[in-house]
Every structure is written in C-alpha cells, then in structure tokens.
Design a protein around this motif. Structure first.
Motif, short mmCIF file in Angstrom:
data_model
loop_
_atom_site.label_atom_id
_atom_site.label_comp_id
_atom_site.label_asym_id
_atom_site.label_seq_id
_atom_site.Cartn_x
_atom_site.Cartn_y
_atom_site.Cartn_z
N ILE A 59 0.89 -1.18 0.00
CA ILE A 59 0.00 0.00 0.00
C ILE A 59 0.91 1.21 0.00
O ILE A 59 1.79 1.33 0.85
CB ILE A 59 -0.90 0.01 1.26
N TYR A 64 -3.57 0.45 -3.26
CA TYR A 64 -4.41 0.30 -2.08
C TYR A 64 -4.47 -1.11 -1.50
O TYR A 64 -5.09 -1.34 -0.47
CB TYR A 64 -5.83 0.80 -2.37
N ASN A 115 -1.59 5.76 7.00
CA ASN A 115 -1.92 5.01 8.21
C ASN A 115 -3.42 5.02 8.48
O ASN A 115 -4.00 4.01 8.91
CB ASN A 115 -1.16 5.56 9.41
N LYS A 173 -5.07 2.60 6.04
CA LYS A 173 -4.81 1.19 6.38
C LYS A 173 -5.79 0.70 7.44
O LYS A 173 -6.23 -0.46 7.42
CB LYS A 173 -3.37 1.01 6.85
N ARG A 207 -9.14 0.19 5.67
CA ARG A 207 -9.03 -0.97 4.77
C ARG A 207 -9.29 -2.29 5.49
O ARG A 207 -9.93 -3.20 4.94
CB ARG A 207 -7.64 -0.96 4.13
N THR A 208 -8.79 -2.42 6.73
CA THR A 208 -8.90 -3.71 7.44
C THR A 208 -10.35 -4.15 7.63
O THR A 208 -10.61 -5.35 7.75
CB THR A 208 -8.21 -3.63 8.82
#
Length: 413
Positions: free
Chosen positions: A198, A220, A400, A403, A406-407
């Motif tokens: 990413i 991404y 950050n 991220k 995204r999870t």
C-alpha cells in the motif's frame, strides 16, 4: 592440498549462495501461486443457483474468462475430464436457465483493444448477438433504461490495484446505478497483482475524477471484491446509498500470493513487469515524458526528446492501444527498466530524475498530473526539489488512516 583448498572454497561459496537464496525467499513478501487458487468466476457452485431463472447483465471485458472441467475423451474409448477456458459471457449465455440480456463494456472495450481514454461505442457482440453497451463513452454510468428488466448485474473484470486504473470507477457507477434501480450486484472476485503493498499519496476530494474517485492511496492493496465492499461500507455512493452486493470470493488466496495474469488487462499492460511498474510510471502520463506507449515495452521504459543526458533511446510509433502516442516518431531518451527488481513500493526516483534532467522544466507537467497524483502537493514538492524520503514522509499520516479503514473490508490475509 591445492585441490583440497579449491574444494573447500567451492563448498563455502555454495553454502553462502544457498543461505542468500533462502534469506531472499524468506524476506520476500510474495508467495508462489497455489495451484489450487480459484478465481471467483470459477466457483460456479456459489453463484449459478442465484442466477437461475433470472435476467442478467454482465460487466465484462477480455479478461472475463472462466475455467471449467468438462468430460472429454482422453484416449481411445477412455473418458476423463479436461480444463476448458471460455469467456464468462459465452458460458452464462449457454445456460438455458439463465438469460443474459446485455453486456456492459468498460474502458478499452469488450475485447480490450481500444486506446486509453478512447471513446467506446455501443454495438453487438458478433458471437452471441448480445447488445454491448459502453460505460466509457457518452455515459459512464448505466441508465435506468439500460437496466430495465434486469434482475442481477454480474461484474467480472481483472483489476491491477491502482487508483487511476479506471475499472474501480466503473464498479462505483455500476453499484450506484444498480442501487438506484434496486438491482443486486455480484462481483466475481479476482486476484490483485499489486496487492502486496500500500503506497502513494491519498486522493484529496477536490481532485476527484474518473481516474480517482475515492480517498485512497495510489496503490491500495485490495482485490476488486474487497474494494466494492469498501465503496459500500464507507458510503461513497451518491447520497450514501448502499448496494445489495455479493462477492464471490477467491479460494486459497492471500494478498501476498503471486498471480500471473493469463490475459493482459489492457493494451498497454502487456506483461507482469509492466503491471508491477505501472503505479510508479503512470505519473509520466501527466508530464511531457513518454511511458513507452507506441513501443512494445509499454510501462517498462520512459523517455522524452528533452532527456538527452540519458543513454537509452526509442521512437514511439502508432500501434494497438496507442494510435497517437506521445512524441510520435520523435527520438526519445530515457531508461529501460525491464531488468529492475520486483517492486514492493511505489518508486518516485525515475520521476524525480526525469524532472531534474529535463531541458524543458517549464513544460514538464500538464494538468493531468494532479488528477493522477490526487493532490497538487506532489508537483509542488518535485518543483521545490524535495527528495523522495521527504515526499514519502508527507504521505504517512493519511496512509496510516487508510490502512485502518481498509482492514474492515478484507476478505483475505
């Protein structure tokens, strides 16, 4: 004694090489493709029953293939099975209990031969006689009339995991149109060849365009199925509406699984090397530097007539996917990156080098650069002479934050 010393020397060299190879393998984030990996389209048992006795539309291009096992005579009078690959449209069209009404085609068209940015027109598929409706012409979003009498829309396109690659924008508009028409969408998931990292600046909302619709970084790290879930979950569709979305997942896949695309996803991404370099080299599309369109090394080389201090040279000529290449028939100087190591990060070094070396700094950038970057800051940083490390530092906070978002939508490790 001399032979003994030579033997010891050879032994230690072999041991050192073996250790180095093992370390390289251990350090590498990429894992060899599992032979049992199955793409969403191949997992027919998960979606054929949903589509039974339904009228469907398919969003597809040349990458939309399916591999099935069929009975075949493997030797004289002996029956067995063999793998057969065919287009998803042909496969579903052949089913008597499923009615395929039409095909929606993205950028580059249904067969994937059109130039980047070239207007795609509606037509008829000569093999199936199905109507083909362009989503890269006068309308990028299916109209209510085009979705009339459709029960399901199936989306099956190979993505490459880069924000400015327009298939995720097509997905956005398909989901939005289907939600407005109360039609469920099924995404047949496919691996992302750039899913192992990413990186890059996150798009600023004021620079939203068809080459960047969402606040995500350039790379991404998600499959197109996961990305569809994120579009829904983050309420990026108009007025925060939510699509009735089903993702047919991959089997035996992680984000670090090596996946070699069997079919090039667009005319100017001909091989794995070009796909891996694409996130880094596509910035040149917003400059006076060619990224190799009009050659047979697209997105594996770069150059321009204004980089005469660089040793490699090429002359762009019209070819499939590049009818009017940048610097057509002009000698360009630059670098050949075919032998570069496999990338696990977005690289700015070639862009910075080209800007530093060019004899036409005032003409280096064009307005498209900011659309690709998703921010006006990157151009300013390059013009101000910032090095790559300082530019990267400016991305960290937003990266950050992304991220963490995204999870919530990941289907795979």
């Amino acid at each position: 004694m001399k032979h003994y010393i030579n033997y010891l020397f050879l032994f230690f060299c072999l041991q050192f090489t073996s250790c180095a190879q093992q370390k390289q393998k251990k350090d590498s984030p990429i894992k060899k493709q599992d032979e049992t990996l199955k793409i969403g389209a191949d997992r027919v048992n998960l979606y054929l029953s949903i589509l039974k006795n339904k009228n469907i539309a398919i969003v597809a291009n040349q990458t939309s293939t399916i591999t099935t096992l069929q009975r075949a005579e493997v030797s004289k009078n002996v029956m067995g099975s063999k793998s057969v690959t065919q287009h998803l449209v042909d496969y579903l069209h052949s089913y008597s209990t499923i009615t395929v009404k039409k095909v929606f085609a993205p950028e580059h068209g249904f067969r994937g031969k059109a130039d980047a940015g070239e207007v795609i027109v509606d037509g008829i598929d000569t093999k199936t006689n199905l109507p083909i409706i362009s989503l890269y012409g006068k309308n990028k979003k299916p109209s209510s009339e085009q979705l009339k009498n459709i029960d399901y829309v199936v989306f099956d396109i190979q993505d490459v995991g880069v924000r400015f690659y327009t298939y995720i924008s097509t997905l956005h508009y398909v989901m939005e149109a289907c939600t407005e028409a109360n039609i469920p969408v099924i995404i047949l998931d496919r691996p992302n060849p750039n899913a192992h990292y990413i990186d890059g600046p996150v798009l600023s909302s004021k620079h939203k365009s068809f080459v960047g619709m969402h606040p995500v970084p350039v790379v991404y790290g998600m499959t197109i199925g996961e990305y569809g879930k994120m579009i829904n979950g983050e309420k990026w569709l108009k007025n925060g509406i939510k699509c009735d979305l089903t993702v047919i997942p991959l089997e035996n896949y992680t984000h670090n699984t090596e996946y070699k695309l069997p079919i090039k996803p667009s005319p100017n991404l001909p091989n794995q090397k070009s796909i891996n370099l694409y996130p880094s080299l596509c910035f040149f599309e917003g400059t006076n530097v060619s990224a190799g369109r009009g050659t047979n090394k697209q997105f594996q080389i770069y150059g321009s007539p204004y980089l005469k201090n660089l040793n490699f040279s090429f002359t762009p000529q019209p070819n499939e996917g590049a009818k009017y290449p940048k610097h057509k028939e002009k000698l360009c100087f630059g670098e050949n990156l075919e032998e570069t190591e496999y990338l696990s990060s977005l690289q700015l070094k070639w862009l910075l080098k080209a800007y530093k070396q060019t004899s036409e700094k005032e003409k280096f950038f064009n307005p498209f650069f900011t659309k690709l970057a998703g921010t006006e800051l990157l151009q300013k940083q390059i013009e101000d002479g910032l090095n790559e490390e300082k530019i990267r530092d400016s991305w960290k906070k937003e990266l950050n934050s992304f991220k963490k978002i995204r999870t919530k939508y990941l289907l795979y490790k």
